[in-house]
Scaffold this active site. Sequence first.
Site, PDB file in Angstrom:
ATOM      1  N   LYS A  66       0.611   1.133   1.930  1.00  0.00           N
ATOM      2  CA  LYS A  66       0.064   0.145   1.259  1.00  0.00           C
ATOM      3  C   LYS A  66       0.931  -0.644   0.452  1.00  0.00           C
ATOM      4  O   LYS A  66       0.792  -2.090   0.243  1.00  0.00           O
ATOM      5  CB  LYS A  66      -1.318   0.729   0.645  1.00  0.00           C
ATOM      6  CG  LYS A  66      -2.457   0.746   1.354  1.00  0.00           C
ATOM      7  CD  LYS A  66      -3.571   1.659   0.520  1.00  0.00           C
ATOM      8  CE  LYS A  66      -4.800   2.255   1.365  1.00  0.00           C
ATOM      9  NZ  LYS A  66      -5.357   0.988   2.225  1.00  0.00           N
ATOM     10  N   MET A 113     -11.424   3.458   2.012  1.00  0.00           N
ATOM     11  CA  MET A 113     -10.162   3.338   1.017  1.00  0.00           C
ATOM     12  C   MET A 113     -10.609   2.140   0.084  1.00  0.00           C
ATOM     13  O   MET A 113     -10.487   2.249  -1.295  1.00  0.00           O
ATOM     14  CB  MET A 113      -8.959   3.331   1.452  1.00  0.00           C
ATOM     15  CG  MET A 113      -8.611   4.421   2.268  1.00  0.00           C
ATOM     16  SD  MET A 113      -8.540   5.859   1.593  1.00  0.00           S
ATOM     17  CE  MET A 113      -7.172   5.893   0.422  1.00  0.00           C
ATOM     18  N   GLY A 114     -10.960   0.897   0.413  1.00  0.00           N
ATOM     19  CA  GLY A 114     -11.308  -0.183  -0.170  1.00  0.00           C
ATOM     20  C   GLY A 114     -10.168  -0.978  -0.673  1.00  0.00           C
ATOM     21  O   GLY A 114     -10.106  -1.464  -1.633  1.00  0.00           O
ATOM     22  N   SER A 175     -11.022  -5.803   7.438  1.00  0.00           N
ATOM     23  CA  SER A 175     -11.329  -4.442   6.856  1.00  0.00           C
ATOM     24  C   SER A 175     -12.954  -4.437   6.594  1.00  0.00           C
ATOM     25  O   SER A 175     -13.593  -5.371   5.895  1.00  0.00           O
ATOM     26  CB  SER A 175     -10.848  -4.134   5.468  1.00  0.00           C
ATOM     27  OG  SER A 175     -11.131  -3.071   4.933  1.00  0.00           O
ATOM     28  N   ASN A 242      -8.546  -4.229  13.894  1.00  0.00           N
ATOM     29  CA  ASN A 242      -8.940  -3.318  13.081  1.00  0.00           C
ATOM     30  C   ASN A 242      -9.668  -2.062  13.137  1.00  0.00           C
ATOM     31  O   ASN A 242     -10.196  -1.898  14.419  1.00  0.00           O
ATOM     32  CB  ASN A 242      -9.391  -4.051  11.586  1.00  0.00           C
ATOM     33  CG  ASN A 242      -8.787  -3.454  10.222  1.00  0.00           C
ATOM     34  OD1 ASN A 242      -8.749  -2.443  10.131  1.00  0.00           O
ATOM     35  ND2 ASN A 242      -8.447  -4.616   9.369  1.00  0.00           N
TER      36      ASN A 242
END
Length: 353
Positions: A66, A113-114, A175, A242
Site C-alpha cells: 500500500k 482493511m479500509g 473497494s 476488485n
Amino acid sequence: MTPALASALMPLMRGLDPEQAHNLALKALALGLAGADATPDDPVLATTALGLAFRNPIGLAAGFDKNAVAVAPLMRLGFGFVEPGTTTPRPQAGNPQPRLFRLVEDAAVINRMGMNNEGVEAFARRLAALRRPLPAVLGANIGINKEGADPERDYPALYRAVAPQADYVTINVSSPNTPGLRDLQGEAKLAAILAAVAATRAEQPHQPPVLVKIAPDLADDAVPALVETCVAHGVAGLIVSNTTIGRPASLRSAHKGETGGLSGQPLFEPSTALLRRVHGLAGGRLTLIGCGGVSNGAQAYAKIRAGAALVQFYAAFAYAGPALVGRVKQELAALLKRDGFAHLHEAVGADAR
C-alpha cells in the site's frame, strides 16, 4: 535467499496473525531477503499494452504494498508490473483490527482493511526515490479518504501527485471497505470524476494512462454504461475486478461470515465472467487487466483468452510466496506454445473469437 526458499518458509508465516505476517513479509521484501529471479522470461510472454512494453503480463495487484515500501524488490521477483497502493490524499489508519482473515480451506482471503496507508505524500516520495530504469512497469493505485473526501477534487490531485513517477494510474472506485466508494461507479458520478482527472492529466508534462478498477458485484445493467463512460472520458483500460462482497455457498472456512472483500479462488469464476462481458462490450476500445482468483498459469491463460491483455494476482501470492511468479510464467508460456500462439497478444480474447 532465493524466491523458492522464501516460498518454502511461507507455512511458518501462517502461524502468525495474518496482518502481522503481511507486515513482516513486506519488511523482509524491503530488505531484499526474498532474493531475486534472474531467469530470463520466455519471449512469448513479452507484450505491449497501454502504450507500454511489458516483459511479461503477470502483475502484483494493489493492496499488497500500500505504501510503496518494497516496489523494487517485488519487481525483482519476476513480475512484469507492480501496482502499489491504494494511496489516499491523507494518511488514514483504516478499520479496527482484526481486519484480515485467511480462509485456508477455500484458498481465499477476506479483508476489511479500509485502505490504511501513509498518504500520497509519502507514497509519491518513495516512488521518486526508486532507482531507474526499473525492471518492470510501475502502476499507482489511488483512492479517497474515508472522511472529508471530495472525489472530483481528490482524484485529480492524486493523479497529479503520482503522475511524474508512474507508468499508469488506477482509479479505485470499487473497494467495498470505504463507505460510499462503490457508489462512484455510477454513470454520473464516475463521469464527473473522469472528466476532472482528464482535465488535470492534460496539464501534466508526463501523462500516464488512466485505468479504473471495478467491482465484480456490479448490477448487470450498470456494466454497459460504465464501459461507455470510461471510453467517452479517455480511460485507457479497466481492471476486472476488485474483491467481492458475495459469499459463495461453497465456502468452508470458519471465517466465511466476516465482513469485507473476498479474494482468492472463489473470485475466479465471477471475475472472469465479468471480464468476458466487459471484453465484448468494450470491443477493443479498452485494455483489460484480469484480476481475481489467479493462482496458476492455466488461470492466467483463461483470463487472457477471456479478454485480458495483462493479469494480476495477490491472494495466491500471499499464500504461495515469491516462487509463484516464476511458476505462473512458465506454465503460461507452455500453454501459449501448446495452442500455437507465437506472441501473447494473439491469445487475448481468443475465446470470444
